[in-house]
Design a protein around this motif. Structure first.
Motif, mmCIF file in Angstrom:
data_model
loop_
_atom_site.group_PDB
_atom_site.id
_atom_site.type_symbol
_atom_site.label_atom_id
_atom_site.label_comp_id
_atom_site.label_asym_id
_atom_site.label_seq_id
_atom_site.Cartn_x
_atom_site.Cartn_y
_atom_site.Cartn_z
ATOM 1 N N PHE A 11 -9.131 -36.114 66.427
ATOM 2 C CA PHE A 11 -8.057 -36.722 67.026
ATOM 3 C C PHE A 11 -7.142 -35.824 67.573
ATOM 4 O O PHE A 11 -6.759 -35.556 68.743
ATOM 5 C CB PHE A 11 -7.230 -37.755 66.271
ATOM 6 N N ALA A 12 -6.973 -34.831 66.489
ATOM 7 C CA ALA A 12 -5.794 -33.727 66.709
ATOM 8 C C ALA A 12 -6.174 -32.656 67.954
ATOM 9 O O ALA A 12 -5.437 -32.337 68.750
ATOM 10 C CB ALA A 12 -5.477 -32.915 65.516
ATOM 11 N N LEU A 13 -7.492 -32.480 67.935
ATOM 12 C CA LEU A 13 -7.848 -31.747 69.030
ATOM 13 C C LEU A 13 -8.206 -32.339 70.434
ATOM 14 O O LEU A 13 -7.764 -31.906 71.485
ATOM 15 C CB LEU A 13 -9.195 -30.946 68.666
ATOM 16 N N ARG A 14 -8.554 -33.396 70.512
ATOM 17 C CA ARG A 14 -8.738 -34.283 71.563
ATOM 18 C C ARG A 14 -7.573 -34.565 72.195
ATOM 19 O O ARG A 14 -7.411 -34.825 73.543
ATOM 20 C CB ARG A 14 -9.645 -35.603 71.270
ATOM 21 N N ASN A 15 -6.284 -34.898 71.245
ATOM 22 C CA ASN A 15 -5.404 -35.388 71.991
ATOM 23 C C ASN A 15 -4.162 -34.064 72.097
ATOM 24 O O ASN A 15 -3.144 -34.385 72.055
ATOM 25 C CB ASN A 15 -4.319 -36.402 71.126
ATOM 26 N N LYS A 16 -4.539 -32.815 72.097
ATOM 27 C CA LYS A 16 -3.884 -31.721 72.067
ATOM 28 C C LYS A 16 -2.780 -31.605 71.139
ATOM 29 O O LYS A 16 -1.842 -30.824 71.383
ATOM 30 C CB LYS A 16 -3.245 -31.602 73.431
ATOM 31 N N ARG A 17 -2.947 -32.000 70.039
ATOM 32 C CA ARG A 17 -2.085 -31.809 68.934
ATOM 33 C C ARG A 17 -2.185 -30.571 68.109
ATOM 34 O O ARG A 17 -1.293 -29.862 67.710
ATOM 35 C CB ARG A 17 -2.187 -33.068 67.785
ATOM 36 N N ILE A 18 -3.471 -30.193 68.182
ATOM 37 C CA ILE A 18 -3.637 -28.570 67.811
ATOM 38 C C ILE A 18 -4.493 -27.883 68.808
ATOM 39 O O ILE A 18 -5.020 -28.597 69.773
ATOM 40 C CB ILE A 18 -4.394 -28.707 66.367
ATOM 41 N N SER A 19 -4.421 -26.603 68.986
ATOM 42 C CA SER A 19 -5.293 -25.790 69.921
ATOM 43 C C SER A 19 -6.701 -25.450 69.353
ATOM 44 O O SER A 19 -7.522 -25.230 70.293
ATOM 45 C CB SER A 19 -4.358 -24.650 70.206
ATOM 46 N N GLY A 20 -6.805 -25.485 68.057
ATOM 47 C CA GLY A 20 -7.800 -25.349 67.340
ATOM 48 C C GLY A 20 -8.000 -25.784 66.074
ATOM 49 O O GLY A 20 -6.947 -26.029 65.200
ATOM 50 N N ALA A 21 -9.149 -25.794 65.424
ATOM 51 C CA ALA A 21 -9.324 -26.377 64.130
ATOM 52 C C ALA A 21 -9.876 -25.176 63.157
ATOM 53 O O ALA A 21 -11.130 -24.654 63.669
ATOM 54 C CB ALA A 21 -10.111 -27.752 63.928
ATOM 55 N N ILE A 22 -9.581 -24.676 62.059
ATOM 56 C CA ILE A 22 -10.076 -23.832 61.253
ATOM 57 C C ILE A 22 -10.851 -24.737 60.252
ATOM 58 O O ILE A 22 -10.175 -25.419 59.307
ATOM 59 C CB ILE A 22 -8.926 -23.165 60.426
ATOM 60 N N LEU A 23 -12.029 -24.597 60.082
ATOM 61 C CA LEU A 23 -12.999 -25.458 59.321
ATOM 62 C C LEU A 23 -13.843 -24.697 58.801
ATOM 63 O O LEU A 23 -13.940 -23.497 59.004
ATOM 64 C CB LEU A 23 -13.787 -26.422 60.300
ATOM 65 N N THR A 24 -14.874 -25.328 57.759
ATOM 66 C CA THR A 24 -15.924 -24.465 57.256
ATOM 67 C C THR A 24 -17.233 -25.082 57.620
ATOM 68 O O THR A 24 -17.438 -26.301 57.221
ATOM 69 C CB THR A 24 -15.543 -24.684 55.576
ATOM 70 N N GLY A 25 -18.192 -24.347 57.926
ATOM 71 C CA GLY A 25 -19.658 -24.609 58.303
ATOM 72 C C GLY A 25 -20.385 -24.163 57.305
ATOM 73 O O GLY A 25 -20.156 -23.747 56.232
ATOM 74 N N ARG A 26 -21.724 -24.256 57.832
ATOM 75 C CA ARG A 26 -22.694 -23.543 56.586
ATOM 76 C C ARG A 26 -23.789 -22.838 57.549
ATOM 77 O O ARG A 26 -24.261 -23.118 58.769
ATOM 78 C CB ARG A 26 -23.544 -24.686 56.166
ATOM 79 N N GLN A 27 -24.407 -21.699 56.857
ATOM 80 C CA GLN A 27 -25.205 -21.129 57.359
ATOM 81 C C GLN A 27 -26.502 -21.166 56.171
ATOM 82 O O GLN A 27 -26.342 -20.398 55.337
ATOM 83 C CB GLN A 27 -25.290 -19.511 57.747
ATOM 84 N N GLY A 28 -27.376 -22.045 56.399
ATOM 85 C CA GLY A 28 -28.147 -22.545 55.284
ATOM 86 C C GLY A 28 -27.266 -23.366 54.270
ATOM 87 O O GLY A 28 -26.592 -24.287 54.567
ATOM 88 N N LEU A 29 -26.815 -22.828 53.034
ATOM 89 C CA LEU A 29 -26.001 -23.359 52.103
ATOM 90 C C LEU A 29 -24.647 -22.608 51.978
ATOM 91 O O LEU A 29 -23.796 -23.024 51.387
ATOM 92 C CB LEU A 29 -26.672 -23.415 50.732
ATOM 93 N N LEU A 30 -24.823 -21.446 52.652
ATOM 94 C CA LEU A 30 -23.576 -20.464 52.369
ATOM 95 C C LEU A 30 -22.484 -20.992 53.322
ATOM 96 O O LEU A 30 -22.671 -21.297 54.598
ATOM 97 C CB LEU A 30 -23.820 -18.975 53.075
ATOM 98 N N PRO A 31 -21.259 -21.107 52.748
ATOM 99 C CA PRO A 31 -20.151 -21.781 53.544
ATOM 100 C C PRO A 31 -19.377 -20.500 54.553
ATOM 101 O O PRO A 31 -19.490 -19.757 54.021
ATOM 102 C CB PRO A 31 -19.077 -22.208 52.370
ATOM 103 N N VAL A 32 -19.303 -20.861 55.646
ATOM 104 C CA VAL A 32 -19.008 -20.104 56.875
ATOM 105 C C VAL A 32 -17.684 -20.477 57.300
ATOM 106 O O VAL A 32 -17.899 -21.854 58.116
ATOM 107 C CB VAL A 32 -20.055 -19.857 57.684
ATOM 108 N N PRO A 33 -16.456 -20.148 57.515
ATOM 109 C CA PRO A 33 -15.480 -20.172 58.290
ATOM 110 C C PRO A 33 -15.840 -20.347 59.823
ATOM 111 O O PRO A 33 -16.274 -19.388 60.267
ATOM 112 C CB PRO A 33 -14.483 -19.437 57.729
ATOM 113 N N ALA A 34 -15.028 -20.981 60.459
ATOM 114 C CA ALA A 34 -14.961 -21.201 61.718
ATOM 115 C C ALA A 34 -13.965 -21.442 62.545
ATOM 116 O O ALA A 34 -13.048 -22.472 61.954
ATOM 117 C CB ALA A 34 -16.216 -22.104 62.248
#
Length: 369
Positions: free
Chosen positions: A112-135
């Motif tokens: 919601f926040a991204l789609r409605n321009k409340r934020i310019s980007g989201a700092i999240l955590t993804g995965r490479q295999g099982l390794l948590p990777v920030p994005a």
């Protein structure tokens, strides 16, 4: 509070085994790096004061200073921190067909926040295999590619630091309690930089009792299942007491006692279960793994939740009193365990530059009652 530099940070946190791997010291300079769950200083740095030390949530953490900065209230040690309201929540009709963990509240809010321009980007955590990777995510749909829980410590804030260095502002951040404390310290401008501007527009905190050492956790799973077959990992809310590993075909279940040995010592020094220094905090609702508990803490958090609900991205209901009482009990116990551990090791109100936590005697005794 007096601030120190990288030498003190290495001595008081990394070498002392207290690093939680949050990433707050990474991408500020060339000296700190994270590799497969471990943070290391790869070059010596002799700066007397540094952002690495000032942002770290494991040294000189002052909850009272952060509470006064964020909420204009003193820190009183209450189990859940500052709460404007508490709810049961889940993703609304606008996002229900998407893939997410538990009730999907966090993913729905960031989408919601991204789609409605409340934020310019989201700092999240993804995965490479099982390794948590920030994005850093700037496309709303990409939020759902990083929506599953990781359970291992992640250097998420490395992506925040890099985004700030690249000129991003009005960022959304999804953070564990230690990460949320680090973000709060960053937002308080501890280096007194006259050109500083708060880079965040929304901080969503995740309930967390502990995280796992990635390397040991990966080795545990590798002995039991083909790692490439893992689709999702879940730890259902109490009273389940199990780790669930979802494979491409079937599911394996392991008692939590088998992985608790992989919890880093740093988690013993964390007083916060519900991410008290976020705008909004979210956890799985006990007894309802398809729902979330949502705590609204700040005015900007309240405004975003209200709008997300109005536009169909989020559903809210009242939190049953029984759930609230048990949440308070669990959060209070984590605070007590932390204070006891800090006292035992001299990390409560100890020598300047080495103390993990600073609390007044009155607040300390109130928590320990």
């Amino acid at each position: 509070m007096k601030h120190f530099g990288a030498v003190k940070l290495v001595d008081s946190v990394i070498s002392a085994g207290l690093c939680c791997g949050c990433g707050a010291c990474i991408n500020l300079c060339p000296y700190f790096h994270s590799y497969r769950g471990k943070t290391a200083a790869i070059f010596p740095c002799n700066l007397e004061k540094g952002r690495c030390f000032a942002y770290c949530p494991k040294v000189e953490l002052d909850p009272d200073a952060l509470s006064r900065f964020l909420f204009n209230k003193p820190y009183d040690g209450s189990p859940l921190g500052v709460c404007r309201s508490i709810h049961v929540s889940r993703a609304g009709a606008r996002v229900k067909k998407r893939a997410f963990q538990a009730g999907g509240t966090v993913s729905a809010l960031m989408y919601f926040a991204l789609r409605n321009k409340r934020i310019s980007g989201a700092i999240l955590t993804g995965r490479q295999g099982l390794l948590p990777v920030p994005a850093l995510v700037t496309r709303p749909a990409d939020v759902f590619l990083r929506s599953l829980s990781k359970y291992a410590a992640a250097p998420t804030l490395a992506a925040l630091n890099q985004a700030v260095a690249d000129g991003y502002r009005d960022l959304g951040v999804v953070a564990t309690p230690c990460q949320a404390a680090a973000v709060a310290q960053m937002r308080s401008n501890p280096m007194d930089d006259p050109s500083f501007k708060d880079p965040t527009a929304l901080v969503v905190g995740l309930f967390c009792t502990w995280a796992l050492d990635f390397r040991r956790f990966e080795a545990f799973l590798a002995e039991r299942v083909p790692l490439k077959e893992i689709v999702k990992i879940d730890i259902p809310p109490p009273p389940a007491e199990v780790l669930e590993v979802y494979l491409k075909e079937g599911k394996r279940v392991y008692p939590l006692d088998e992985i608790r040995a992989f919890v880093p010592e740093a988690c013993d020094f964390c007083p916060d279960m519900t991410a008290e220094f976020a705008d909004i905090s979210v956890g799985v609702l006990e007894g309802r793994p398809d729902m979330n508990t949502l705590i609204i803490r700040t005015e900007r958090g309240e405004e975003i939740v209200r709008e997300a609900r109005r536009l169909g991205y989020l559903e809210l209901d009242e939190l049953p009193e029984e759930n609230r009482e048990h949440l308070m009990w669990a959060a209070a116990n984590k605070k007590k365990r932390c204070i006891i551990r800090c006292r035992e090791t001299g990390k409560l109100n100890g020598e300047e530059g080495t103390a993990c936590l600073r609390l007044s005697a009155e607040t300390t005794e109130r928590i320990l009652k």
